[in-house]
Design a protein around this motif. Sequence first.
Motif, mmCIF file in Angstrom:
data_model
loop_
_atom_site.group_PDB
_atom_site.id
_atom_site.type_symbol
_atom_site.label_atom_id
_atom_site.label_comp_id
_atom_site.label_asym_id
_atom_site.label_seq_id
_atom_site.Cartn_x
_atom_site.Cartn_y
_atom_site.Cartn_z
ATOM 1 N N VAL A 1 0.692 -1.144 0.248
ATOM 2 C CA VAL A 1 -0.277 -0.388 -0.090
ATOM 3 C C VAL A 1 0.640 1.394 0.087
ATOM 4 N N GLU B 1 10.508 3.246 4.922
ATOM 5 C CA GLU B 1 10.537 1.230 4.922
ATOM 6 C C GLU B 1 11.285 0.848 6.644
ATOM 7 N N ARG B 2 11.751 0.692 7.318
ATOM 8 C CA ARG B 2 12.728 0.393 8.444
ATOM 9 C C ARG B 2 13.525 -1.056 7.590
ATOM 10 N N ALA C 1 -4.678 -11.868 -4.736
ATOM 11 C CA ALA C 1 -5.245 -11.031 -5.901
ATOM 12 C C ALA C 1 -5.718 -10.321 -5.413
ATOM 13 N N ARG D 1 2.984 -11.656 -4.252
ATOM 14 C CA ARG D 1 3.373 -10.317 -3.648
ATOM 15 C C ARG D 1 5.020 -9.797 -4.084
ATOM 16 N N LYS E 1 14.366 2.715 8.089
ATOM 17 C CA LYS E 1 14.559 3.932 8.263
ATOM 18 C C LYS E 1 12.892 3.445 9.638
ATOM 19 N N LEU F 1 10.390 4.195 12.387
ATOM 20 C CA LEU F 1 10.030 5.618 12.437
ATOM 21 C C LEU F 1 9.712 4.974 13.854
ATOM 22 N N SER G 1 2.870 2.010 13.903
ATOM 23 C CA SER G 1 3.194 2.974 14.959
ATOM 24 C C SER G 1 3.181 4.139 14.693
ATOM 25 N N ASP H 1 -3.644 -1.738 6.114
ATOM 26 C CA ASP H 1 -4.127 -2.727 7.015
ATOM 27 C C ASP H 1 -3.347 -1.556 8.436
ATOM 28 N N GLY I 1 -10.563 -11.929 1.275
ATOM 29 C CA GLY I 1 -9.594 -12.040 0.004
ATOM 30 C C GLY I 1 -9.646 -9.950 -0.199
ATOM 31 N N GLY J 1 -7.934 -7.781 1.860
ATOM 32 C CA GLY J 1 -7.034 -6.365 2.590
ATOM 33 C C GLY J 1 -6.168 -5.006 1.530
ATOM 34 N N ALA J 2 -5.795 -6.036 0.391
ATOM 35 C CA ALA J 2 -4.551 -4.932 -0.353
ATOM 36 C C ALA J 2 -5.726 -4.385 -1.105
ATOM 37 N N CYS J 3 -6.993 -5.157 -1.484
ATOM 38 C CA CYS J 3 -7.490 -3.815 -2.304
ATOM 39 C C CYS J 3 -8.308 -3.085 -1.758
HETATM 40 C C1 FAD Z 1 -2.479 -15.227 4.261
HETATM 41 C C2 FAD Z 1 -3.244 -13.339 3.623
HETATM 42 C C3 FAD Z 1 -3.503 -13.692 2.380
HETATM 43 C C4 FAD Z 1 -3.556 -12.724 1.736
HETATM 44 N N1 FAD Z 1 -4.994 -12.734 0.864
HETATM 45 C C5 FAD Z 1 -5.367 -11.485 0.144
HETATM 46 C C6 FAD Z 1 -5.906 -10.881 -1.055
HETATM 47 O O1 FAD Z 1 -5.309 -12.244 -1.826
HETATM 48 N N2 FAD Z 1 -6.034 -9.867 -1.224
HETATM 49 C C7 FAD Z 1 -6.007 -8.767 -1.002
HETATM 50 O O2 FAD Z 1 -6.384 -8.046 -1.356
HETATM 51 N N3 FAD Z 1 -5.450 -8.635 0.425
HETATM 52 C C8 FAD Z 1 -4.309 -10.041 0.631
HETATM 53 N N4 FAD Z 1 -4.372 -10.315 1.715
HETATM 54 C C9 FAD Z 1 -3.767 -9.086 2.692
HETATM 55 C C10 FAD Z 1 -3.295 -8.451 1.942
HETATM 56 O O3 FAD Z 1 -1.519 -9.138 2.534
HETATM 57 C C11 FAD Z 1 -3.007 -6.669 3.088
HETATM 58 O O4 FAD Z 1 -3.995 -5.747 2.843
HETATM 59 C C12 FAD Z 1 -1.539 -5.861 2.650
HETATM 60 O O5 FAD Z 1 -0.720 -6.796 2.465
HETATM 61 C C13 FAD Z 1 -0.983 -4.872 4.050
HETATM 62 O O6 FAD Z 1 -0.412 -3.889 3.099
HETATM 63 P P1 FAD Z 1 0.449 -2.644 3.955
HETATM 64 O O7 FAD Z 1 0.982 -1.687 2.935
HETATM 65 O O8 FAD Z 1 -0.857 -1.687 4.512
HETATM 66 O O9 FAD Z 1 0.562 -3.154 5.192
HETATM 67 P P2 FAD Z 1 2.531 -4.237 5.146
HETATM 68 O O10 FAD Z 1 2.233 -5.348 3.828
HETATM 69 O O11 FAD Z 1 2.341 -5.248 6.093
HETATM 70 O O12 FAD Z 1 3.726 -3.276 4.816
HETATM 71 C C14 FAD Z 1 4.336 -2.299 5.637
HETATM 72 C C15 FAD Z 1 5.684 -2.179 5.667
HETATM 73 O O13 FAD Z 1 5.693 -0.995 6.787
HETATM 74 C C16 FAD Z 1 6.809 -1.655 6.879
HETATM 75 N N5 FAD Z 1 7.273 -1.145 8.707
HETATM 76 C C17 FAD Z 1 6.261 -1.457 9.558
HETATM 77 N N6 FAD Z 1 6.301 -0.696 10.843
HETATM 78 C C18 FAD Z 1 7.747 0.465 10.004
HETATM 79 C C19 FAD Z 1 7.699 1.486 11.156
HETATM 80 N N7 FAD Z 1 7.506 1.923 12.161
HETATM 81 N N8 FAD Z 1 9.262 2.473 10.437
HETATM 82 C C20 FAD Z 1 9.131 1.960 8.850
HETATM 83 N N9 FAD Z 1 8.330 0.641 8.279
HETATM 84 C C21 FAD Z 1 7.327 0.889 8.716
HETATM 85 C C22 FAD Z 1 6.951 -3.026 6.950
HETATM 86 O O14 FAD Z 1 8.148 -3.509 6.975
HETATM 87 C C23 FAD Z 1 5.981 -3.357 6.106
HETATM 88 O O15 FAD Z 1 6.886 -3.061 4.746
HETATM 89 C C24 FAD Z 1 -4.370 -11.384 2.500
HETATM 90 C C25 FAD Z 1 -3.536 -11.423 3.794
HETATM 91 C C26 FAD Z 1 -2.973 -12.537 4.511
HETATM 92 C C27 FAD Z 1 -2.298 -12.214 5.768
#
Ligand code: FAD
Length: 434
Positions: free
Chosen positions: A26, A45-46, A58, A128, A148, A150, A186, A326, A336, A338-340
């Motif tokens: 995201v 990014e950490r 997906a 992914r 980095k 936060l 955080s 997230d 399925g 969450g990322a959508c």
């Molecule tokens: C098994 C499984 C299957 C899934 N399948 C699907 C699917 O098919 N379709 C769909 O849409 N969604 C799916 N999801 C949900 C999807 O994976 C998540 O909603 C999505 O990856 C969230 O992305 P994000 O970037 O918000 O968070 P994250 O992917 O968690 O990324 C957060 C980033 O922030 C970094 N970070 C964290 N804290 C700090 C800090 N303090 N300082 C700096 N960096 C930091 C982390 O290292 C990471 O790189 C699935 C989830 C799971 C568990």
Amino acid sequence: MSNSNNNHINGGIPPLEVAIVGGGIVGVMTALGLHRRGIKATIYERASTYTEVSAGFAFTEAARRWMEQLNPDLLEILGRISQKTDANSSNSYWDGYNPRTREDAEDESKALLFRTPNNKLLFWGCVRSQFLKEMGALLPEGAAVFGKQLLSYEDDEKNNKVVLHFEDGTTAKADVLLGCDGVHSSTRKNMLGPDHPASRPGYTHNVTYRTMVPIDVGVSAMGEKTAQGGCMHCGPNACLLTYPVQSGTLLNIAIFAYDAEEFPDPKRMTAPANRSEIEKIFKDWCPHAANVWKLYPEKMIKWGIYDMTQNPPPTYASGRVCIVGDAAHASTPFLGIGACTGVEDALVVCKVLESVQARRETLNGETAADALREALQTYSRARLERGQWVPRNSGQIGRMYQWRDGRDPEGLQQKLAKAAQAIVSYDVLAPLAA
Ligand SMILES: Cc1cc2nc3c(=O)[nH]c(=O)nc-3n(C[C@H](O)[C@H](O)[C@H](O)COP(=O)(O)OP(=O)(O)OC[C@H]3O[C@@H](n4cnc5c(N)ncnc54)[C@H](O)[C@@H]3O)c2cc1C
């Protein structure tokens, strides 16, 4: 390099500077959406590089529509690396527990619970890590800073910038901070305060074991039908999802199992696991499920699944800071999407910041800060209801997949149909027009 308008300067006025904490799916998407709009976004990014698991996930047709508006390059990548479902295919839901023989387990008249047509969701599945890496490669030089983490930030009313403090003692400044730092955010903790119930996610007592195997290996273990689209095997306290990815060359396998115990380390999302755990989970199930442990390595990692259902954040924005993806609404993965849902957030936050950027010439320092605060409140209002609906409904569907309240295929089918309708008919931009 993308064709994004990276160096756009709005009539001599410097572009807005946005700090994005978190270079996950995201965070990177949001950065690409902002650069496309002439807004300077820097990811902090950490980890030491882009980090994603080699597992499948997906995106729905609806999410792809919003993705295209965010930045058409995203859709180009996804289209190139995805396994696509078409309108004639379907997802199938199987009784993974009762059939005793391989033949019965594959006999639709005995084991198939129901099918849901794909003409609604039309998922495209990809790997992914590949998607994240390809997206990251589109960012301009220097737009992602690694290592980095936060710790905290200051959003001082008098200060024209938000100041970010990192674990290594360094700081960074920006006009706006977007917390895309995932379920254990955080940014959220700092925004709401460490004692706020929504500062921490809740453990859903579900763990997931993920792997991918060559399609022929998967098919010989799990049956021909697993190669033809999404298959969910349901049963008591667990479920088993399979679908092809990487142009149909790999079978993605995800097991979701209820675990009454607490997760080993509540501050970590993963824990070491042995495949004997999987053997135990599916011990009395149909032959496909009972033997799925053989497709996993001896030693592996399991993921604890946390979500924001119990204590959803009351707001996604405060001052010039907001949470996205997230960090705002982590969900179990049973719908399925969450990322959508993160794609939807990213588009809305890009739109509201774009509108401030467009007015920048007429805003002085103070009114620009006010405009940013108001823009982020607009984002929060637009996203809050959706961000609560997704984790709540996903959790309910997960209980039904896992027969936690009994076996109810008719109820599950109805619930899925209703959810699919709500997903496809949702207009992300409508709350902005209201
Ligand atoms: C098994 C499984 C299957 C899934 N399948 C699907 C699917 O098919 N379709 C769909 O849409 N969604 C799916 N999801 C949900 C999807 O994976 C998540 O909603 C999505 O990856 C969230 O992305 P994000 O970037 O918000 O968070 P994250 O992917 O968690 O990324 C957060 C980033 O922030 C970094 N970070 C964290 N804290 C700090 C800090 N303090 N300082 C700096 N960096 C930091 C982390 O290292 C990471 O790189 C699935 C989830 C799971 C568990």
